[in-house]
Design a protein around this motif. Structure first.
Motif, PDB file in Angstrom:
ATOM      1  N   THR A  66     -71.769 109.492  16.930  1.00 15.24           N
ATOM      2  CA  THR A  66     -70.718 110.210  16.221  1.00 15.24           C
ATOM      3  C   THR A  66     -70.183 109.314  15.108  1.00 15.24           C
ATOM      4  OG1 THR A  66     -70.118 111.339  18.259  1.00 15.24           O
ATOM      5  CG2 THR A  66     -68.535 111.426  16.452  1.00 15.24           C
ATOM      6  N   THR A  67     -70.180 109.842  13.897  1.00 24.23           N
ATOM      7  CA  THR A  67     -69.742 109.039  12.750  1.00 24.23           C
ATOM      8  C   THR A  67     -68.231 108.964  12.716  1.00 24.23           C
ATOM      9  OG1 THR A  67     -69.644 110.949  11.279  1.00 24.23           O
ATOM     10  CG2 THR A  67     -71.773 109.825  11.467  1.00 24.23           C
ATOM     11  N   ARG A  68     -67.730 107.993  11.947  1.00 22.65           N
ATOM     12  CA  ARG A  68     -66.285 107.848  11.773  1.00 22.65           C
ATOM     13  C   ARG A  68     -65.697 109.089  11.114  1.00 22.65           C
ATOM     14  NH1 ARG A  68     -64.737 102.615   8.688  1.00 22.65           N
ATOM     15  NH2 ARG A  68     -62.676 103.410   9.273  1.00 22.65           N
ATOM     16  N   GLU A  69     -66.459 109.682  10.209  1.00 21.22           N
ATOM     17  CA  GLU A  69     -65.964 110.859   9.508  1.00 21.22           C
ATOM     18  C   GLU A  69     -65.779 112.023  10.478  1.00 21.22           C
ATOM     19  OE1 GLU A  69     -64.446 112.818   6.312  1.00 21.22           O
ATOM     20  OE2 GLU A  69     -65.140 110.739   6.388  1.00 21.22           O
TER      21      GLU A  69
ATOM     22  N   GLN B 194     -62.173 115.503  13.644  1.00 23.72           N
ATOM     23  CA  GLN B 194     -61.747 116.054  14.925  1.00 23.72           C
ATOM     24  C   GLN B 194     -60.295 115.677  15.226  1.00 23.72           C
ATOM     25  OE1 GLN B 194     -64.457 114.916  18.013  1.00 23.72           O
ATOM     26  NE2 GLN B 194     -66.272 115.653  16.925  1.00 23.72           N
ATOM     27  N   LEU B 195     -59.954 114.445  14.932  1.00 23.62           N
ATOM     28  CA  LEU B 195     -58.584 114.000  15.172  1.00 23.62           C
ATOM     29  C   LEU B 195     -57.613 114.725  14.259  1.00 23.62           C
ATOM     30  CD1 LEU B 195     -56.894 112.055  16.851  1.00 23.62           C
ATOM     31  CD2 LEU B 195     -57.208 110.326  15.077  1.00 23.62           C
ATOM     32  N   ASN B 196     -57.994 114.933  13.003  1.00 29.68           N
ATOM     33  CA  ASN B 196     -57.130 115.626  12.048  1.00 29.68           C
ATOM     34  C   ASN B 196     -56.899 117.078  12.493  1.00 29.68           C
ATOM     35  OD1 ASN B 196     -55.841 115.370   9.279  1.00 29.68           O
ATOM     36  ND2 ASN B 196     -57.058 117.223   9.022  1.00 29.68           N
TER      37      ASN B 196
END
Length: 687
Positions: free
Chosen positions: A655-658, A663-665
């Protein structure tokens, strides 16, 4: 190994049984420093202990560790006798067979024979010989061989005594005669040195009636029984048991077994905490009085023998605790009852609450909430004081749990004067239902409240077109009420009459008469097309709303709103204001006759929803609305994330940082939306 006689086999079996019995009896040993004869020592041991000590390989090692001199022990040469002969060294003073010996070299001493040689002359003529007889030399050798090889001391002693008696006449005559046996020879007499006659001579150190003393390193020696020596007594450890009966709050009956031997009296020690009380008695029981209820006591009963305490008989017990006081119920719910009581006099460990049905609950304090009960059920609660395995008398109290709330209460069959109430019964137990209704300032409708047994009821005698509040409460035992369930509905309204329209240049006011009802629906049609629909609680169309609501200023904790009055209004209007925050659950109301208002004490960075309504004749118009945010007071929070999952290998996905950021946003947006100020930023790599 030679053959073992039947007598020896019996002695071996008895000896093994004795060893097993002594090991199980926990034998104890008591060296006495007084110097007494063997008989005096034995008398003293029998009086104050059991007997003079019986030695074994095991206890010799134990006893010899602390000895500093010779000590009498329980062995005597000729102690036990039979009708036929004396068996020396056969048994110990207590009757145990002698199965073990540890003599010091040279001990014991036995009656011995000595051979004397001298020069003498004998005749040269051959003496008379008897066919089949052996010479003296052969007899002497036989005697010596027997003494050397014997292993039975008693046989050895008897043999030597018998020999000295039977053959003494052979050595006391120097001239053979027909009447006196002579020493047989194999040749004629010659002048030469000859063996003297066999004469029995007792050793000067021989003791006819000897007793055994143990040296300080464990070996045995003979001593004259009249010598004065210290001695060792033994006694089997007394293992009695005391018992307590008839234990009450303050008294108990103590009993015990008699001690062994000459017991002068019994000494009783009663201990509670650090307090010790002593008693003396010659009886085998004693009444303990003035005790404290619910208290543990430790009792030791010492048999006293010759001024010496034997091992005590022990018992521990608890007095019975007192009954609790003032048991009461302080709170009742549908599934629990809260009990409270007072601690009784005396001591206790804890309380035990028995609930009807067999459940037992422990409590360490003077109160307890008993839960997991059935709603509307009758319970008997019994509280006991408990100490160890003793329970006090129970204190009982009976209480109902509250019945549950009725389910699915609803209204149907509305008429102008009645409604039909129906519901489902609650879980648990109940005995009936209380039905009540109210409207306006009339808190009770005629004929209500009413207790019914069925799960529906028609409420009558209601006003036309009126809002009715209806309540149903479950009952148990006819008086215990559960939580009420409420429903609000209306009776059917009456017809409208006397409709009047009052037009202006840009408005139309409708007025009418009502035969019953407190809310109305007004519909406006233009060319048979419905262009407006509004609700009203009075027989008059509601006023026009204000317009152009807006926020004209704000900071971190306040917002000022402004609006325009309704068109064509000729007088100063009154306005109803409302501000709310969905995120914080904050709702506020205000009234004013101005066209602006400032709300203070708000939270920073929060979106507030504002409504303003025109109020005419207590009727509000439709609201004018606007939303605005207070200024944000920004704070930065750093988040670190570590993947963890209960599903295997789920965290191994690339899973990339983006993707994580998106998902967090989305998650924050779902939780916070635009109700409060927030902003999520990605940290640059390496920061």
């Amino acid at each position: 190994m030679g053959n073992i006689s039947l007598q020896d086999k019996v002695l071996i079996l008895l000896s093994w049984a004795l060893v097993l019995r002594c090991s199980a009896a926990q034998r104890e040993y008591f060296p006495q420093l007084r110097n007494l004869t063997w008989d005096q020592a034995r008398t003293q041991c029998q009086a104050c202990f059991t007997e003079l000590v019986t030695l074994t390989p095991q206890n010799i090692q134990l006893l010899s560790q602390n000895l500093t001199s010779d000590y009498w022990v329980g062995l005597r040469k000729n102690f036990y006798c039979t009708s036929n002969h004396s068996m020396a060294w056969s048994r110990w003073a207590n009757g145990d067979p002698l199965i073990f010996q540890n003599w010091y070299p040279g001990s014991p001493l036995f009656k011995s024979t000595q051979k004397e040689y001298c020069c003498s002359c004998s005749c040269n003529n051959p003496a008379m010989t008897t066919p089949g007889k052996t010479s003296f030399t052969t007899l002497s050798n036989f005697t010596t061989s027997y003494v050397t090889n014997t292993t039975d001391m008693s046989s050895f002693t008897n043999f030597t005594n018998q020999t000295a008696t039977d053959f003494s006449s052979l050595w006391n005559s120097t001239t053979p005669t027909a009447a006196t046996p002579r020493m047989p020879v194999e040749a004629e007499c010659v002048r030469s040195p000859m063996l003297s006659p066999y004469v029995s001579k007792t050793d000067v150190n021989y003791i006819e009636d000897s007793c055994v003393a143990m040296l300080r390193f464990g070996a045995w020696i003979e001593k004259n029984c009249s010598e004065l020596l210290p001695f060792i007594c033994y006694e089997d450890r007394f293992l009695g048991q005391a018992i307590v009966t008839n234990s009450t709050f303050e008294n108990a009956r103590l009993s015990w077994l008699p001690g062994p031997g000459n017991i002068s009296h019994y000494r009783i020690e009663v201990k509670v905490d650090k307090n010790l009380t002593e008693f003396q008695t010659g009886n085998l029981s004693h009444d303990l009085v003035n005790l404290t209820a619910g208290t543990g006591y430790s009792v030791q009963v010492f048999p006293v023998k010759c001024g010496r305490d034997l091992h005590p008989q022990k018992v521990t017990f608890f007095t019975k605790p007192h009954k609790v006081e003032n048991l009461s119920v302080t709170n009742v719910t549908e599934t629990s009852v809260f009990l409270r009581w007072n601690k009784p006099a005396g001591n206790l460990h804890h309380y035990l609450i028995k609930v009807q049905g067999g459940e037992q609950i422990r409590s360490d304090t003077e109160s307890k909430e008993v839960d997991s009960l059935i709603p509307g059920n009758l319970y008997t609660f019994t509280v006991h004081s408990v100490v160890s395995d003793k329970w006090s008398e129970g204190y009982n109290i009976i209480e109902y749990t509250k019945p549950g709330k009725v389910l699915e209460l609803r209204v149907s069959n509305n008429t102008q004067n009645s409604v039909l109430l129906s519901w489902r019964p609650p879980e648990g137990k109940y005995t009936g239902f209380l039905v009540n209704a109210a409207y306006g300032n009339n808190m009770n409708v005629a004929g209500l409240p009413l207790v019914v047994n069925q799960t529906e009821w028609t409420v009558t005698g209601l006003p036309i077109g009126t809002e009715i509040t209806l309540r149903v409460i479950a009952l148990t035992n006819g008086t215990v009420r559960g939580k009420e369930e409420t429903v609000v509905d209306y009776t059917a309204p009456g017809p409208v009459s006397g409709l009047v329209l009052v037009p202006t240049s840009n408005s139309l006011t409708a007025k009418w008469n009502s035969s019953g009802g407190n809310s109305f629906t007004v519909e406006l049609y233009l060319n048979d097309q419905k262009v407006d629909k509004r609700n009203s609680t009075s027989p008059e169309w509601q006023p026009k709303p204000p317009t152009n609501a807006s926020a004209i200023s704000s900071n971190k904790n306040q917002i000022t709103f402004q609006w325009k009055p309704p068109e064509n209004i000729t007088t100063t209007a009154n306005y109803s204001l409302r501000i709310s925050s969905q995120f914080w659950g904050d709702n506020r109301s205000a009234t004013t006759n101005n066209t602006s208002y400032t709300f203070g004490n708000l939270k920073s960075g929060t979106r507030y929803h504002f409504e303003v309504q025109t109020v005419a004749d207590r009727e509000p118009s439709e609201p004018a609305q606007v939303s605005h945010c207070t200024d944000a007071e920004k704070r930065e929070i750093s988040l670190s994330m570590l993947c963890s999952s209960t599903e295997p290998l789920l965290c191994d996905k690339n899973t990339t940082r983006e993707e994580v950021f998106n998902q967090l946003n989305a998650r924050f947006n779902k939780l916070l939306g635009d109700n409060v100020f927030w902003e999520l930023k990605k940290q640059k790599a390496g920061d």
